[in-house]
Design a protein around this motif. Structure first.
Motif, short mmCIF file in Angstrom:
data_model
loop_
_atom_site.label_atom_id
_atom_site.label_comp_id
_atom_site.label_asym_id
_atom_site.label_seq_id
_atom_site.Cartn_x
_atom_site.Cartn_y
_atom_site.Cartn_z
N MET A 260 22.59 90.43 17.22
CA MET A 260 21.18 90.12 17.13
C MET A 260 20.39 91.42 16.99
O MET A 260 20.58 92.36 17.77
CB MET A 260 20.71 89.35 18.38
N THR A 261 19.55 91.50 15.99
CA THR A 261 18.75 92.70 15.78
C THR A 261 17.62 92.77 16.79
O THR A 261 17.28 91.79 17.47
CB THR A 261 18.15 92.72 14.37
N PHE A 262 17.01 93.96 16.88
CA PHE A 262 15.89 94.14 17.80
C PHE A 262 14.75 93.19 17.45
O PHE A 262 14.14 92.57 18.34
CB PHE A 262 15.42 95.59 17.76
N THR A 263 14.48 93.03 16.18
CA THR A 263 13.42 92.12 15.74
C THR A 263 13.74 90.69 16.14
O THR A 263 12.86 89.93 16.58
CB THR A 263 13.23 92.21 14.22
N GLU A 264 15.00 90.30 16.01
CA GLU A 264 15.41 88.94 16.39
C GLU A 264 15.29 88.74 17.90
O GLU A 264 14.92 87.64 18.36
CB GLU A 264 16.84 88.68 15.92
N LEU A 265 15.61 89.79 18.68
CA LEU A 265 15.45 89.68 20.13
C LEU A 265 13.99 89.44 20.50
O LEU A 265 13.68 88.60 21.35
CB LEU A 265 15.94 90.96 20.81
N LEU A 266 13.09 90.18 19.87
CA LEU A 266 11.67 89.97 20.15
C LEU A 266 11.24 88.54 19.80
O LEU A 266 10.50 87.91 20.55
CB LEU A 266 10.82 90.97 19.35
N ALA A 267 11.75 88.05 18.69
CA ALA A 267 11.38 86.71 18.24
C ALA A 267 11.94 85.62 19.16
O ALA A 267 11.41 84.51 19.21
CB ALA A 267 11.86 86.49 16.81
N SER A 268 13.04 85.94 19.90
CA SER A 268 13.67 84.93 20.76
C SER A 268 12.93 84.75 22.08
O SER A 268 13.16 83.75 22.80
CB SER A 268 15.12 85.32 21.04
N LEU A 269 12.06 85.68 22.44
CA LEU A 269 11.44 85.65 23.76
C LEU A 269 10.64 84.38 24.05
O LEU A 269 10.78 83.80 25.13
CB LEU A 269 10.55 86.88 23.94
N PRO A 270 9.78 83.90 23.14
CA PRO A 270 9.03 82.68 23.46
C PRO A 270 9.92 81.51 23.82
O PRO A 270 9.63 80.74 24.74
CB PRO A 270 8.22 82.43 22.19
N GLY A 271 11.05 81.36 23.10
CA GLY A 271 11.96 80.26 23.40
C GLY A 271 12.62 80.40 24.75
O GLY A 271 12.79 79.40 25.48
N LEU A 272 13.01 81.62 25.12
CA LEU A 272 13.63 81.84 26.42
C LEU A 272 12.65 81.53 27.55
O LEU A 272 13.01 80.87 28.53
CB LEU A 272 14.10 83.30 26.53
N LEU A 273 11.42 81.97 27.41
CA LEU A 273 10.43 81.71 28.44
C LEU A 273 10.08 80.23 28.51
O LEU A 273 9.87 79.68 29.61
CB LEU A 273 9.17 82.55 28.21
N ALA A 274 10.05 79.57 27.37
CA ALA A 274 9.75 78.14 27.36
C ALA A 274 10.82 77.35 28.10
O ALA A 274 10.53 76.33 28.74
CB ALA A 274 9.61 77.65 25.92
N ALA A 275 12.07 77.82 28.03
CA ALA A 275 13.16 77.12 28.70
C ALA A 275 13.04 77.16 30.21
O ALA A 275 13.64 76.34 30.91
CB ALA A 275 14.51 77.71 28.26
N ARG A 276 12.27 78.13 30.74
CA ARG A 276 12.07 78.24 32.19
C ARG A 276 10.70 77.72 32.61
O ARG A 276 10.33 77.82 33.79
CB ARG A 276 12.16 79.69 32.63
N ALA A 277 9.95 77.19 31.71
CA ALA A 277 8.56 76.83 32.00
C ALA A 277 8.43 75.76 33.08
O ALA A 277 7.37 75.63 33.70
CB ALA A 277 7.87 76.35 30.72
N TYR A 278 9.50 75.01 33.33
CA TYR A 278 9.45 73.95 34.34
C TYR A 278 9.54 74.48 35.77
O TYR A 278 9.19 73.79 36.73
CB TYR A 278 10.59 72.95 34.11
N LEU A 279 10.04 75.71 35.96
CA LEU A 279 10.30 76.21 37.31
C LEU A 279 9.05 76.27 38.19
O LEU A 279 9.10 75.87 39.35
CB LEU A 279 10.99 77.58 37.24
N PRO A 280 7.90 76.76 37.69
CA PRO A 280 6.71 76.76 38.56
C PRO A 280 6.34 75.37 39.07
O PRO A 280 5.85 75.24 40.21
CB PRO A 280 5.63 77.35 37.66
N SER A 281 6.56 74.33 38.27
CA SER A 281 6.23 72.98 38.74
C SER A 281 7.13 72.54 39.88
O SER A 281 6.80 71.61 40.62
CB SER A 281 6.33 71.98 37.58
N LEU A 282 8.28 73.22 40.05
CA LEU A 282 9.19 72.93 41.15
C LEU A 282 8.98 73.87 42.34
O LEU A 282 9.78 73.88 43.27
CB LEU A 282 10.64 73.04 40.67
N GLY A 283 7.92 74.67 42.27
CA GLY A 283 7.61 75.55 43.39
C GLY A 283 8.26 76.91 43.31
O GLY A 283 8.36 77.60 44.34
#
Length: 325
Positions: free
Chosen positions: A1-24
C-alpha cells in the motif's frame, strides 16, 4: 500500500470504529498496524488523536499523515509519538523528539477525560510515549470488573501504571484493591482516575516501590488475594537490573503465587509479539513449578482474553487467567 493509499484508507478505518462511543468507549485504537502495513497506529481519546509512527517518515509525510488523521476523525488536535525499535532505550534521553509535548496538528489537549465501557479515565496525549491507558487491554479490564468479587474480593494490581485495572476492580465491587508501581507520578495519576469514578481509596491502597519487593513483603505478612494482576513491561531497566519478560516472567509468577489465595486467580498479561501463547504458558508453568520453595503450586489455565475489536488480527498481547489450587 502506498503512502497516498494509506491516507485515503483513514476515513474507512475510523468509520469502522464509529459505533464505539455509543457503547460508552471514547478512548480506543482507530487504526492498527495490521491495517497500515506496520507503519503507524492512531488512537483516539475524546477529541484528541495520538499518532504513533513505527518507521521513519520525511517531515512533510509526518505532517500530511497528522493532517489526514485530524480531518478524518474530526479531531481537535493530533499528537505524535515516534516509536522506532530503539525507542524503549532512548525514551529517557530523547524524550522530546520521541514524544513532542505539543500537538503537531490542531489545538492542544493537555488532558482529556475519556470513557472506556463507561468508566472515565484521565488521558494526557502529550505525556511521554504512554498517555494513560493501553487500549488493547480493554477486554482484560472488563474481565476484572466482572470478576472483582471472586472469593472475598481482594485484588492486587501490580505494575499498576495509572490503575486502570484497579479502578475496574473497585467499580466491580472488590472489597480490597491494592495498586503497586515504582512511580509515584503514575500512582498519583491513578488516584485521579479513582476520583473520576467517585471511588474512595485511602493512600494505603497505592503502594509505591518495586513490585518484586512488595510481593515478597506481602507474602511475609501472610497477605492473600483472590485476584492478582500481572501486567509487567516486556523490557525494563530498574533498581534490580534489566527485566526481560521472556526470561523473567516465571520468577514473577512464582512470587505472585505466594500471595494468591487457594482458589484464587492470576490474570497474567504479556505484551510481546515475539512470545507465542504456548511459550507464555510454558513460562508461567515453569514459575508455578518453582513456587512455594520449590514444592510447586498446582494451577489450571481457565481463560484466554484477546485484544479488543479495534485491534483486528493483533497477536502481540497475551492475557491468560490462571486458577490456583
Amino acid at each position: 500500500m502506498t503512502f497516498t493509499e494509506l491516507l485515503a484508507s483513514l476515513p474507512g478505518l475510523l468509520a469502522a470504529r464509529a459505533y464505539l462511543p455509543s457503547l460508552g468507549t471514547t478512548v480506543y485504537r482507530a487504526a492498527h498496524q495490521t491495517e497500515t502495513g506496520g507503519l503507524f497506529t492512531l488512537d483516539i481519546a475524546g477529541d484528541a488523536g495520538i499518532l504513533s509512527l513505527y518507521d521513519a517518515l520525511e517531515p512533510w509525510e509526518e505532517q500530511a499523515l497528522a493532517d489526514a488523521c485530524g480531518r478524518a476523525g474530526s479531531l481537535a488536535g493530533v499528537y505524535l509519538k515516534r516509536r522506532p525499535v530503539e525507542a524503549r532505550h532512548a525514551a529517557n534521553v530523547d524524550r522530546e523528539f520521541l514524544s513532542p509535548p505539543d500537538p503537531v496538528w490542531g489545538e492542544a489537549r493537555p488532558e482529556v477525560t475519556a470513557l472506556e465501557d463507561g468508566v472515565p479515565f484521565l488521558i494526557r496525549p502529550g505525556a511521554d510515549l504512554s498517555v494513560g491507558l493501553f487500549t488493547d487491554a480493554r477486554p482484560a479490564r472488563a474481565w476484572v470488573r466482572e470478576h472483582a468479587t471472586h472469593g472475598e474480593g481482594r485484588v492486587l494490581n501490580t505494575f499498576a501504571y495509572t490503575c486502570g485495572f484497579g479502578v475496574n476492580a473497585a467499580v466491580g465491587g472488590a472489597q480490597v484493591v491494592k495498586n503497586v508501581d515504582l512511580s509515584r507520578k503514575v500512582l498519583a495519576w491513578g488516584q485521579a482516575n479513582y476520583a473520576l469514578s467517585g471511588l474512595h481509596a485511602p493512600d494505603t491502597d497505592f503502594l509505591y516501590g518495586d513490585v518484586f519487593e512488595w510481593l515478597g513483603r506481602l507474602a511475609r505478612r501472610g497477605a492473600q488475594f483472590d485476584l492478582v494482576i500481572l501486567d509487567p513491561p516486556s523490557f525494563a531497566r530498574g533498581p534490580r537490573g534489566t527485566w526481560r519478560s521472556e526470561r523473567d516472567y516465571g520468577g514473577l509468577m512464582a512470587l505472585a503465587s505466594a500471595v494468591t489465595a487457594p482458589g484464587g486467580q492470576v490474570l497474567a498479561l504479556l505484551n510481546h509479539a515475539g512470545v507465542t501463547p504456548g511459550a507464555f504458558e510454558r513460562m508461567v508453568l515453569a514459575g508455578l513449578d518453582d513456587a512455594n520453595g520449590g514444592e510447586g503450586r498446582r494451577a489450571r489455565l481457565s481463560d484466554h482474553l484477546s485484544s479488543g475489536e479495534d485491534y483486528p488480527g493483533a497477536t502481540h498481547l497475551k492475557a491468560h487467567v490462571w486458577t490456583l489450587e
